[in-house]
Motif scaffolding. Sequence first.
Motif, PDB file in Angstrom:
ATOM      1  N   ALA A 178       7.216  12.110  -4.286  1.00  0.00           N
ATOM      2  CA  ALA A 178       6.196  11.715  -2.453  1.00  0.00           C
ATOM      3  C   ALA A 178       7.714  11.274  -1.719  1.00  0.00           C
ATOM      4  N   LYS A 237       7.929  10.947  -9.153  1.00  0.00           N
ATOM      5  CA  LYS A 237       7.859  11.222  -8.624  1.00  0.00           C
ATOM      6  C   LYS A 237       7.845  11.360  -7.356  1.00  0.00           C
ATOM      7  N   ALA A 280      -0.417   4.723  -8.753  1.00  0.00           N
ATOM      8  CA  ALA A 280      -0.645   3.261  -9.113  1.00  0.00           C
ATOM      9  C   ALA A 280       0.020   2.286  -9.449  1.00  0.00           C
ATOM     10  N   ARG A 337       1.111  -1.028  -0.073  1.00  0.00           N
ATOM     11  CA  ARG A 337       0.039  -0.118  -0.141  1.00  0.00           C
ATOM     12  C   ARG A 337       0.374   1.291   0.153  1.00  0.00           C
ATOM     13  N   LEU A 338       1.785   0.874   0.770  1.00  0.00           N
ATOM     14  CA  LEU A 338       3.024   2.171   0.850  1.00  0.00           C
ATOM     15  C   LEU A 338       3.312   2.512  -0.328  1.00  0.00           C
ATOM     16  N   ASN A 339       3.608   1.233  -0.883  1.00  0.00           N
ATOM     17  CA  ASN A 339       4.323   1.915  -2.604  1.00  0.00           C
ATOM     18  C   ASN A 339       3.271   2.265  -3.324  1.00  0.00           C
ATOM     19  N   VAL A 340       2.213   2.320  -3.232  1.00  0.00           N
ATOM     20  CA  VAL A 340       1.346   2.765  -4.293  1.00  0.00           C
ATOM     21  C   VAL A 340       0.837   4.369  -4.135  1.00  0.00           C
ATOM     22  N   GLU A 341       1.022   3.967  -2.734  1.00  0.00           N
ATOM     23  CA  GLU A 341       1.591   6.090  -2.264  1.00  0.00           C
ATOM     24  C   GLU A 341       2.004   6.762  -2.422  1.00  0.00           C
ATOM     25  N   VAL A 342       3.589   5.308  -2.612  1.00  0.00           N
ATOM     26  CA  VAL A 342       4.355   7.344  -2.691  1.00  0.00           C
ATOM     27  C   VAL A 342       5.137   6.820  -4.267  1.00  0.00           C
ATOM     28  N   ASN A 343       4.626   5.749  -5.120  1.00  0.00           N
ATOM     29  CA  ASN A 343       4.729   5.572  -6.525  1.00  0.00           C
ATOM     30  C   ASN A 343       4.003   5.762  -7.133  1.00  0.00           C
TER      31      ASN A 343
END
Length: 103
Positions: free
Chosen positions: A30, A28, A18, A10-16
């Motif tokens: 975030a 990128k 969808a 989930r963090l991966n999607v939030e930071v990097n």
Amino acid sequence: MNDFIGLLGRLNVEVNGAVPSETASSDKHADIPRDIAYAVVLVLQELRTRIDSGAPDETGDFFEAAWSIEMAWSQVLAGDIDDVAENLEQERAARRPGRRASP
């Protein structure tokens, strides 16, 4: 461990984004919050402590958990993996005994 890997996904999607593999690194922006990075380090430290002092029958499980979390965390930091859990399974399969490395 699976829940923790799910959170890293989930963090991966939030930071990097969808679809991280389709997002240019310059797009990128975030940052990973310091408290999250610190939490990952603390979890890994605890697993390493348990590996060092654990019973032989538990050590393998702790080692596998540490390896999995380290691999998932590196995927988040790399920023180009779309599905952390899926990629982790591919990495796990590649390291199984008897498996030949790709050329």
